[in-house]
Scaffold this active site. Structure first.
Site, PDB file in Angstrom:
ATOM      1  N   MET A  32       0.845  -1.197   0.000  1.00 16.58           N
ATOM      2  CA  MET A  32       0.000   0.000   0.000  1.00 16.58           C
ATOM      3  C   MET A  32       0.879   1.246   0.000  1.00 16.58           C
ATOM      4  SD  MET A  32      -3.516  -0.754   2.036  1.00 16.58           S
ATOM      5  CE  MET A  32      -2.882  -0.582   3.700  1.00 16.58           C
ATOM      6  N   ALA A  34       4.154   3.831   0.953  1.00 17.04           N
ATOM      7  CA  ALA A  34       4.906   4.273   2.133  1.00 17.04           C
ATOM      8  C   ALA A  34       6.006   3.250   2.419  1.00 17.04           C
ATOM      9  CB  ALA A  34       3.989   4.465   3.332  1.00 17.04           C
ATOM     10  N   GLU A  37      12.170  -0.289   4.737  1.00 15.55           N
ATOM     11  CA  GLU A  37      13.122  -1.379   4.516  1.00 15.55           C
ATOM     12  C   GLU A  37      12.457  -2.749   4.546  1.00 15.55           C
ATOM     13  OE1 GLU A  37      16.313  -3.508   3.564  1.00 15.55           O
ATOM     14  OE2 GLU A  37      16.155  -1.310   3.433  1.00 15.55           O
ATOM     15  N   GLY A  38      11.371  -2.885   5.292  1.00 17.45           N
ATOM     16  CA  GLY A  38      10.649  -4.150   5.290  1.00 17.45           C
ATOM     17  C   GLY A  38      10.116  -4.484   3.908  1.00 17.45           C
ATOM     18  N   HIS A  39       9.499  -3.480   3.253  1.00 15.00           N
ATOM     19  CA  HIS A  39       9.021  -3.694   1.890  1.00 15.00           C
ATOM     20  C   HIS A  39      10.185  -4.003   0.944  1.00 15.00           C
ATOM     21  CE1 HIS A  39       5.754  -0.897   3.443  1.00 15.00           C
ATOM     22  NE2 HIS A  39       5.044  -1.929   3.009  1.00 15.00           N
ATOM     23  N   GLN A  63     -10.093  -2.541   2.921  1.00 17.40           N
ATOM     24  CA  GLN A  63      -9.556  -3.179   4.114  1.00 17.40           C
ATOM     25  C   GLN A  63      -9.427  -2.227   5.297  1.00 17.40           C
ATOM     26  OE1 GLN A  63      -5.875  -4.231   1.863  1.00 17.40           O
ATOM     27  NE2 GLN A  63      -4.806  -3.770   3.769  1.00 17.40           N
ATOM     28  N   SER A 189       4.697   1.119   8.310  1.00 17.10           N
ATOM     29  CA  SER A 189       4.413   2.463   7.815  1.00 17.10           C
ATOM     30  C   SER A 189       3.756   3.314   8.892  1.00 17.10           C
ATOM     31  CB  SER A 189       3.499   2.384   6.586  1.00 17.10           C
ATOM     32  OG  SER A 189       4.090   1.611   5.567  1.00 17.10           O
ATOM     33  N   ARG A 190       3.143   2.666   9.878  1.00 21.84           N
ATOM     34  CA  ARG A 190       2.456   3.404  10.945  1.00 21.84           C
ATOM     35  C   ARG A 190       3.419   3.963  11.998  1.00 21.84           C
ATOM     36  NH1 ARG A 190      -3.148   2.154  10.910  1.00 21.84           N
ATOM     37  NH2 ARG A 190      -3.643   0.502   9.409  1.00 21.84           N
TER      38      ARG A 190
END
Length: 285
Positions: A32, A34, A37-39, A63, A189-190
Site C-alpha cells: 500500500m 509508504a 526497509e521491510g518492503h 480493508q 508504515s504506521r
C-alpha cells in the site's frame, strides 16, 4: 529509468503476456506504499526469485474500517519509486486508482473463514474480506508465479495462503521474515505516526513477546505468560492491548500451551496508533 509506472490493468497484462512469451518468471510484491526497509526486503527476495518484478501500490479502501485511518494513511508514490530505483534492476510499479481496481458496479468479494476470524479479524470486521479480495485481484492481474508477503502480518499471510490454495491460484506464496529496527520494533508504515516518547517505548512490544515466547517454549501455560506480557506492555506506556494470543502456526487455532509450532500475536495501541507484531514460539520439549 529502471522503474516503469503502470496505472491500468490492460497495460500491465499486456506487459506480463510479453514476458511470459519470452519465458520469464514473474514475482509480485503487493504493497500500500509508504515503502520502508521491510518492503524493500520483500522486493529483494522477489528479484532473487524472478527475472521480472512487479511492485503494486494501492491503498485499498476495502480493508480499512475507519475513514479517518484511510485518510491518514501515507501516500508517497514519488519517494516510493525512488526507493525502488535505489535497488537497481528493472521493475514495474503498478499504481492504479480506485476506479481501476473497483470500477462502477463492482460487487464481488472474497471471504476467508477460519484463519480470517479472531485476532485482527475480530477487531477489524471486514478487513480480511478487503485483503482477500484485493490480493486475489492483484495475483490474477499480475499473472505472477510467486508473491512475497511479510510475516509481520502473520494472519494476513495465512489468509493469502488459504485464498491461493482454495481458489487454485497458480502462484507460490513466499513468506518473508519480519524486518526490525535495531531496538526490536517491527518496521511499519504506521511507526512514523508515533510521538518521540511513543517511539521510545514502542520496542517494549517485541521485548514482551520474546520474553513470553521463551517461557512458552519451555512449557509454561499460555494464560500466565499472556497476562504477564500484557502487564509489561501496559507498564511501558501502551494505552491498551487489543489482543495477545498464542495460536497454532499452521492454522491459527487457539492454544493453551505450545504443544506444536506456534505464533504469539499481538495488537496494541500507542499514541492512538495500532501496532501489530508476532514472534515464533517453538514447540515445548
Amino acid at each position: 529509468m529502471s522503474v516503469r509506472i503502470v496505472r491500468t490493468v490492460a497495460e500491465l497484462r499486456a506487459l506480463v503476456a510479453g514476458w511470459k512469451e519470452e519465458g520469464e518468471r514473474v514475482a509480485v510484491v503487493p504493497t500500500m506504499g509508504a515503502l520502508h526497509e521491510g518492503h524493500l526486503s520483500l522486493v529483494r527476495e522477489a528479484m532473487a526469485r524472478a527475472g521480472r518484478v512487479i511492485v503494486t501500490l494501492f491503498v485499498n479502501p476495502k480493508q480499512f474500517n475507519s475513514a479517518a485511518d484511510l485518510a491518514a494513511y501515507p501516500r508517497t508514490e514519488v519517494s516510493d519509486a525512488a526507493r525502488l530505483e535505489s535497488l537497481g534492476g528493472t521493475m514495474v510499479l503498478f499504481a492504479p486508482d480506485g476506479d481501476e481496481m473497483y470500477p462502477p458496479g463492482f460487487s464481488t468479494g472474497v471471504t476467508v473463514t477460519g484463519v480470517g476470524e479472531g485476532l485482527c479479524g475480530a477487531g477489524r470486521p471486514g478487513h480480511f474480506d478487503g485483503v482477500a479480495t484485493v490480493v486475489t485481484k492483484l495475483l490474477l492481474i499480475s499473472g505472477a508465479d510467486a508473491a512475497m508477503f511479510g510475516e509481520k502480518d502473520y494472519q494476513q499471510l495465512q489468509v493469502v495462503r488459504r485464498v491461493a490454495q482454495d481458489l487454485n491460484l497458480p502462484v507460490e506464496i513466499v513468506p518473508c521474515a519480519t524486518v526490525r529496527e535495531a531496538d526490536g520494533l517491527a518496521l511499519s508504515s504506521r511507526n512514523v505516526r508515533l510521538s518521540e516518547a511513543g517511539r521510545a517505548c514502542a520496542p517494549a512490544l517485541a521485548r514482551a513477546l520474546n520474553t513470553a515466547a521463551g517461557r512458552l517454549s519451555a512449557g509454561a501455560p499460555a494464560s500466565g505468560e499472556i497476562a504477564a506480557a500484557t502487564r509489561a506492555i501496559l507498564a511501558a506506556g501502551f494505552e491498551r492491548v487489543e489482543y495477545l494470543e498464542l495460536r497454532s502456526a499452521a492454522d491459527l487455532a487457539p492454544l493453551d500451551t505450545a504443544d506444536r509450532p506456534a505464533r504469539l500475536l499481538v495488537a496494541a495501541w500507542l499514541d492512538g496508533v495500532r501496532l501489530i507484531d508476532n514472534v515464533e514460539v517453538r514447540a515445548a520439549g
